[in-house]
Write a protein that holds these residues in place. Structure first.
Motif: not given
Length: 357
Positions: A85-91, A107-114, A94-105
């Motif tokens: 559930g954390e960030g797009l990876i965790g989302a 996206d409300p699910r974005f968590v900045d790591k690295g 948790a959802s068992l669904e693919p997530i696609i984004t063209g503007d990562l930063r």
């Protein structure tokens, strides 16, 4: 407006050809690290994209970790973790669904790591699902040549992920079985060592070397509890204190709480007899299986130590009985008083001159 072709039905699509050939490539190895590398490389070819990261779920710690990186420097990823559930990876996990984004930063699910996030233009995260349970996430970035990922990519990667999940389970089972065989062989070897002798010095020295090989540690030490005291004396070690065996002492609480070491009490029922300790030459997390194995060796060693102590006690009692009987026999005749003692004394002196023990 004509419908877009389904990439999964177009057998002339080179991506589909790669997808059809992938099962053979994945089943040709049961080495987990090699398999994960092949999967990540296949993702960058099938989509195609600049890089792929395989995140696998650790149920013991409840986090997703980057197990394999392809197309990007590992240092840019670091040792970052995501919880379900954390960030797009965790989302995606948790959802068992693919997530696609063209503007990562944005996206409300974005968590900045690295630092890698700064170079991401487009992103797709596809869960690895095995028997309706997620085991990880395929994380692909920067589609080539500069387009956004689409549902066709998600379909292809979902199919790849389904095949990859089965292959990963098989490789994990293979690794687990190999480890169990190794552990059983090592435990059998330790049991054999314990059964060959009741001489503590010899047996404990063999045990610490066996534990080093079993656990992959830098050094292993066994401390024995001195009777009537809370002090532990070093009885055997593969570490730098080999010259202090028999003289180096440490408190019980200190031995059980040393920094950078894993320690287990050696006890028979409720009786403490010592401590088994290992040190690693690098930072490492021991699994529940590792700790269980370590505790098993500590219990086996404790049983040996107690059996050895009982044997020495019986020997002492036996010798005291013989001495008492000999003194009783000699006491009947003043001329034979001390005869057995003198004979044993002369025998010992002669044996010493002959180089015998």
């Amino acid at each position: 407006m004509p419908r877009a072709a389904d990439p999964l039905t177009d057998l002339h699509d080179p991506r589909v050809v790669l997808l059809l050939e992938l099962p053979r490539a994945m089943t040709s190895t049961l080495e987990l690290d090699d398999l994960l590398g092949r999967i990540a490389a296949a993702v960058t070819e099938i989509v195609p994209c600049e890089w792929c990261i395989l995140w696998l779920y650790d149920p013991e710690d409840g986090v997703l970790r980057p197990e394999t990186v392809h197309g990007i420097d590992r240092d840019e990823i670091g040792d970052h973790e995501f919880r379900p559930g954390e960030g797009l990876i965790g989302a995606a996990f948790a959802s068992l669904e693919p997530i696609i984004t063209g503007d990562l930063r944005r996206d409300p699910r974005f968590v900045d790591k690295g630092t890698a996030a700064e170079r991401i233009r487009s992103l797709i995260d596809v869960p690895l699902v095995l028997e309706e349970l997620p085991i990880g996430v395929l994380d692909a970035a920067n589609k080539i040549p500069g387009h956004d990922f689409d549902q066709g990519d998600a379909q292809l990667l979902a199919m790849l992920g389904a095949q990859a999940a089965v292959a990963i389970r098989n490789a994990r089972d293979h690794r687990r079985i190999r480890r169990k065989v190794h552990e059983l062989e090592a435990l059998h070897g330790i049991t054999e060592v314990i059964g060959t002798s009741l001489e503590p010095t010899e047996v404990l020295a063999k045990i610490v070397h066996a534990v080093d090989q079993l656990m992959g540690t830098a050094d292993c030490s066994i401390y024995l509890l001195e009777p009537g005291e809370e002090a532990l004396v070093l009885a055997a070690t593969t570490g730098p204190r080999e010259d202090q065996v028999g003289t180096y002492r440490v408190g019980w609480n200190q031995a059980m709480a040393r920094q950078g070491a894993l320690a287990a009490p050696m006890a028979v029922r409720t009786k403490r007899v010592g401590v088994l300790e290992v040190r690693f030459d690098h930072a490492t997390d021991t699994s529940a299986e590792d700790r269980l194995l370590f505790d098993t060796v500590a219990r086996q060693t404790a049983v040996f130590v107690e059996k050895s102590n009982l044997y020495r006690t019986i020997q002492d009692i036996y010798l005291k009985v013989i001495k008492a009987l000999s003194e009783a026999v000699e006491a009947k005749d003043p001329e034979t008083v001390g005869h057995c003692f003198r004979v044993s004394h002369y025998a010992e002196q002669i044996a010493g001159r002959m180089g015998l023990d």
